[in-house]
Design a protein around this motif. Structure first.
Motif, PDB file in Angstrom:
ATOM      1  N   LYS A 109      13.360   8.240  -8.233  1.00  0.00           N
ATOM      2  CA  LYS A 109      14.137   9.334  -8.831  1.00  0.00           C
ATOM      3  C   LYS A 109      15.395   9.605  -8.020  1.00  0.00           C
ATOM      4  O   LYS A 109      16.471   9.817  -8.584  1.00  0.00           O
ATOM      5  CB  LYS A 109      13.283  10.598  -8.915  1.00  0.00           C
ATOM      6  N   LYS A 110      15.236   9.579  -6.707  1.00  0.00           N
ATOM      7  CA  LYS A 110      16.375   9.820  -5.815  1.00  0.00           C
ATOM      8  C   LYS A 110      17.477   8.795  -6.054  1.00  0.00           C
ATOM      9  O   LYS A 110      18.654   9.079  -5.900  1.00  0.00           O
ATOM     10  CB  LYS A 110      15.871   9.701  -4.369  1.00  0.00           C
ATOM     11  N   ARG A 111      17.057   7.591  -6.436  1.00  0.00           N
ATOM     12  CA  ARG A 111      18.049   6.535  -6.662  1.00  0.00           C
ATOM     13  C   ARG A 111      18.534   6.487  -8.100  1.00  0.00           C
ATOM     14  O   ARG A 111      19.172   5.527  -8.525  1.00  0.00           O
ATOM     15  CB  ARG A 111      17.463   5.192  -6.246  1.00  0.00           C
ATOM     16  N   GLY A 112      18.169   7.485  -8.867  1.00  0.00           N
ATOM     17  CA  GLY A 112      18.698   7.578 -10.228  1.00  0.00           C
ATOM     18  C   GLY A 112      18.092   6.573 -11.191  1.00  0.00           C
ATOM     19  O   GLY A 112      18.742   6.165 -12.150  1.00  0.00           O
ATOM     20  N   VAL A 113      16.857   6.146 -10.943  1.00  0.00           N
ATOM     21  CA  VAL A 113      16.205   5.220 -11.887  1.00  0.00           C
ATOM     22  C   VAL A 113      15.641   6.064 -13.037  1.00  0.00           C
ATOM     23  O   VAL A 113      14.605   6.698 -12.913  1.00  0.00           O
ATOM     24  CB  VAL A 113      15.083   4.418 -11.192  1.00  0.00           C
ATOM     25  N   HIS A 114      16.350   6.088 -14.160  1.00  0.00           N
ATOM     26  CA  HIS A 114      15.917   6.906 -15.297  1.00  0.00           C
ATOM     27  C   HIS A 114      14.831   6.211 -16.093  1.00  0.00           C
ATOM     28  O   HIS A 114      14.044   6.838 -16.774  1.00  0.00           O
ATOM     29  CB  HIS A 114      17.094   7.214 -16.206  1.00  0.00           C
ATOM     30  N   GLN A 115      14.846   4.886 -16.020  1.00  0.00           N
ATOM     31  CA  GLN A 115      13.771   4.117 -16.649  1.00  0.00           C
ATOM     32  C   GLN A 115      13.706   2.740 -16.002  1.00  0.00           C
ATOM     33  O   GLN A 115      14.689   2.276 -15.427  1.00  0.00           O
ATOM     34  CB  GLN A 115      14.005   3.986 -18.146  1.00  0.00           C
ATOM     35  N   LEU A 116      12.533   2.128 -16.101  1.00  0.00           N
ATOM     36  CA  LEU A 116      12.396   0.759 -15.607  1.00  0.00           C
ATOM     37  C   LEU A 116      12.479  -0.164 -16.813  1.00  0.00           C
ATOM     38  O   LEU A 116      11.709  -0.023 -17.752  1.00  0.00           O
ATOM     39  CB  LEU A 116      11.064   0.588 -14.883  1.00  0.00           C
ATOM     40  N   ASP A 117      13.447  -1.084 -16.775  1.00  0.00           N
ATOM     41  CA  ASP A 117      13.579  -2.012 -17.901  1.00  0.00           C
ATOM     42  C   ASP A 117      12.426  -3.002 -17.906  1.00  0.00           C
ATOM     43  O   ASP A 117      11.969  -3.416 -18.962  1.00  0.00           O
ATOM     44  CB  ASP A 117      14.924  -2.723 -17.811  1.00  0.00           C
ATOM     45  N   THR A 118      11.991  -3.377 -16.710  1.00  0.00           N
ATOM     46  CA  THR A 118      10.831  -4.266 -16.604  1.00  0.00           C
ATOM     47  C   THR A 118      10.029  -3.912 -15.354  1.00  0.00           C
ATOM     48  O   THR A 118      10.605  -3.668 -14.300  1.00  0.00           O
ATOM     49  CB  THR A 118      11.293  -5.750 -16.513  1.00  0.00           C
ATOM     50  N   LEU A 119       8.739  -3.874 -15.534  1.00  0.00           N
ATOM     51  CA  LEU A 119       7.850  -3.706 -14.391  1.00  0.00           C
ATOM     52  C   LEU A 119       7.051  -5.001 -14.271  1.00  0.00           C
ATOM     53  O   LEU A 119       6.495  -5.479 -15.258  1.00  0.00           O
ATOM     54  CB  LEU A 119       6.907  -2.519 -14.643  1.00  0.00           C
ATOM     55  N   ILE A 120       7.054  -5.582 -13.080  1.00  0.00           N
ATOM     56  CA  ILE A 120       6.293  -6.813 -12.875  1.00  0.00           C
ATOM     57  C   ILE A 120       5.184  -6.532 -11.865  1.00  0.00           C
ATOM     58  O   ILE A 120       5.460  -6.140 -10.731  1.00  0.00           O
ATOM     59  CB  ILE A 120       7.209  -7.957 -12.362  1.00  0.00           C
ATOM     60  N   LEU A 121       3.970  -6.707 -12.313  1.00  0.00           N
ATOM     61  CA  LEU A 121       2.825  -6.550 -11.406  1.00  0.00           C
ATOM     62  C   LEU A 121       2.381  -7.962 -11.043  1.00  0.00           C
ATOM     63  O   LEU A 121       1.814  -8.675 -11.870  1.00  0.00           O
ATOM     64  CB  LEU A 121       1.708  -5.773 -12.124  1.00  0.00           C
ATOM     65  N   THR A 122       2.680  -8.385  -9.802  1.00  0.00           N
ATOM     66  CA  THR A 122       2.411  -9.791  -9.446  1.00  0.00           C
ATOM     67  C   THR A 122       0.914 -10.101  -9.507  1.00  0.00           C
ATOM     68  O   THR A 122       0.503 -11.138  -9.984  1.00  0.00           O
ATOM     69  CB  THR A 122       2.934 -10.142  -8.037  1.00  0.00           C
ATOM     70  N   HIS A 123       0.118  -9.167  -8.982  1.00  0.00           N
ATOM     71  CA  HIS A 123      -1.338  -9.287  -9.091  1.00  0.00           C
ATOM     72  C   HIS A 123      -1.922  -7.904  -8.835  1.00  0.00           C
ATOM     73  O   HIS A 123      -1.172  -6.963  -8.582  1.00  0.00           O
ATOM     74  CB  HIS A 123      -1.887 -10.341  -8.124  1.00  0.00           C
ATOM     75  N   GLN A 124      -3.234  -7.802  -8.895  1.00  0.00           N
ATOM     76  CA  GLN A 124      -3.787  -6.460  -9.033  1.00  0.00           C
ATOM     77  C   GLN A 124      -4.495  -5.900  -7.802  1.00  0.00           C
ATOM     78  O   GLN A 124      -5.258  -4.948  -7.909  1.00  0.00           O
ATOM     79  CB  GLN A 124      -4.692  -6.438 -10.264  1.00  0.00           C
ATOM     80  N   ASP A 125      -4.252  -6.482  -6.638  1.00  0.00           N
ATOM     81  CA  ASP A 125      -4.832  -5.880  -5.433  1.00  0.00           C
ATOM     82  C   ASP A 125      -4.150  -4.534  -5.173  1.00  0.00           C
ATOM     83  O   ASP A 125      -2.990  -4.332  -5.539  1.00  0.00           O
ATOM     84  CB  ASP A 125      -4.681  -6.826  -4.237  1.00  0.00           C
ATOM     85  N   ALA A 126      -4.913  -3.636  -4.503  1.00  0.00           N
ATOM     86  CA  ALA A 126      -4.461  -2.236  -4.396  1.00  0.00           C
ATOM     87  C   ALA A 126      -3.131  -2.071  -3.668  1.00  0.00           C
ATOM     88  O   ALA A 126      -2.389  -1.133  -3.952  1.00  0.00           O
ATOM     89  CB  ALA A 126      -5.538  -1.411  -3.712  1.00  0.00           C
TER      90      ALA A 126
END
Ligand SMILES: [Zn+2]
Length: 423
Positions: free
Chosen positions: A196-213
């Motif tokens: 939010k501080k960096r002004g990210v109003h939305q993420l165009d793409t979220l990439i989850l490389t794998h699912q470890d915590a």
């Protein structure tokens, strides 16, 4: 004299009320979008100074206009044109300056007010999207402790988030008393405020490389608080309550969940592309349950202007070997990338663990720089001295988030620049 200005005055009044309505409409619209209500980047000191200067200027103008209106009313009264509607107010000598021509003054003040409001609107716009006119690409390896979270801003202002950090927690049976009631949650406490501080109003793409915590944990808060247009994942599901909740949240928010397909290149903007290399999609396109996630990590090349970057999640040497074999034509899988492709930046796999980043892998990619995302205090011994030594032998410049805090590498007119941001 006054008659000449009446139509003009009316036009300006109309314009002002139109602008006023416009501002209200925009405010209403922004408030109707829940997610935009609070996402304002932190302004710098000059912006704040300009903001208060505008506020002071608007207040002064409002007072001056009030005075000029009173003076005009007083003159009208003296000339017998009309009776003042509020007799008490216009006759306050402090409120009336009879030296100036009040009609002309009123006209000038309204013009000035128009410019001030326009300037103020422009300032708000700049404050909302300060990077709007920046044409630099920026890759931000954020300091999330032990884990990965990388924010990419493309030259055209698209935002891609790779992983969301998170905390791995181990509890032995009978040690439940050690669990804190309000544990430090990277997503809520660090990642979302940072975005939010960096002004990210939305993420165009979220990439989850794998699912470890340490890659997925912080994303729950991200999905809950920031709009996401699409989420790419490795086509598997780790049997875990946290992950189920994460995927359920994505579905509830209508975020498309896409198993990344190595056969297609994803275009992010005119000069930015992502090419997935691994893992190969399951033959039957089914989502598999997979507890061991490291070697299911998404591996992909990012091309931003003339620069090339490789992201590797937590892949280990067996996956590295499999890919090298494929590219040498030794397996049935067709090679996805041309041979001898040097890259500019390598995200070192698995926090610099010695189970990855083999000699052959480094030789194949020949990176100029390597970034290790790793916690300053971790019980795994990451990064391994062996890997650090190997990177040095290959004369690769090494950046480490445990020593440098956040590492930012940018692309300006096709070449790299680097900055370290200690938090
Ligand atoms: Zn990891």
């Amino acid at each position: 004299m006054g008659l000449v200005y009446v139509p003009l005055g009316k036009a300006i009044a109309f314009l002002l009320s139109f602008l006023n309505d416009g501002i209200f409409a925009v405010t209403d619209f922004l408030q109707s979008l829940r997610s935009l209500q609070t996402i304002w980047p932190s302004p710098d000191i000059t912006w704040i100074a300009a903001y208060y200067t505008f506020l002071a200027l608007l207040y002064l103008l409002w007072k001056k206009i009030k005075q000029a209106k009173a003076a005009k009313l007083y003159l009208d009264f003296l000339h017998g044109d009309s009776a003042p509607s509020e007799p008490a107010a216009p006759f306050d000598p402090n409120q009336i300056s009879l030296t100036a021509d009040p009609i002309r003054q009123l006209f000038r003040l309204r013009i000035f007010l128009l410019f001030t409001i326009s300037g103020f609107a422009l300032l708000l716009f700049i404050g909302y999207t300060p990077d709007r006119f920046s044409r630099n690409g920026l890759v931000q390896f954020m300091d999330v402790g032990q884990g990965d979270s990388i924010l990419i801003r493309t030259p055209e202002g698209k935002h891609i988030l790779i992983d969301g950090g998170g905390t791995l927690s181990f509890h032995k049976p009978g040690e439940d008393w050690k669990i804190r009631r309000d544990p430090y949650e990277v997503g809520r406490k660090l990642l979302v405020p940072l975005l939010k501080k960096r002004g990210v109003h939305q993420l165009d793409t979220l990439i989850l490389t794998h699912q470890d915590a340490d890659h997925s944990g912080g994303l729950q808060a991200v999905l809950e608080q920031i709009p996401v247009k699409q989420c790419l994942f490795n086509g598997t599901l780790k049997p875990n309550e946290g992950l189920k909740k994460l995927f359920r949240t994505a579905l509830k928010r209508n975020i498309p969940l896409i198993a990344a397909d190595p056969s297609h290149i994803m275009s992010m903007d005119a000069g930015t592309q992502i090419q997935f290399l691994y893992p190969f999609l399951a033959e039957n396109n089914q989502i598999r349950v997979e507890a061991q996630q490291n070697n299911q990590s998404l591996v992909f090349l990012l091309q931003m202007e003339a620069t090339r970057w490789l992201f590797t999640g937590d892949m280990e040497m067996s996956a590295e070997a499999l890919l090298l074999k494929a590219w040498k034509g030794e397996t049935e899988r067709p090679p996805s990338v041309a041979a001898n492709v040097s890259i500019d930046v390598l995200k070192v796999a698995h926090h610099g663990s010695k189970t990855s980043s083999t000699e052959e892998w480094l030789k194949y990619w020949n990176p100029r720089y390597a970034v290790i995302s790793v916690g300053a205090i971790n019980s795994y011994g990451h990064p391994s001295l062996e890997v650090i030594e190997r990177l040095r032998e290959h004369q690769i410049g090494v950046f480490r988030t445990d020593q440098m805090g956040e590492v930012q590498i940018g692309v300006r007119k096709g070449s790299l620049f680097q900055r370290i941001k200690l938090q």
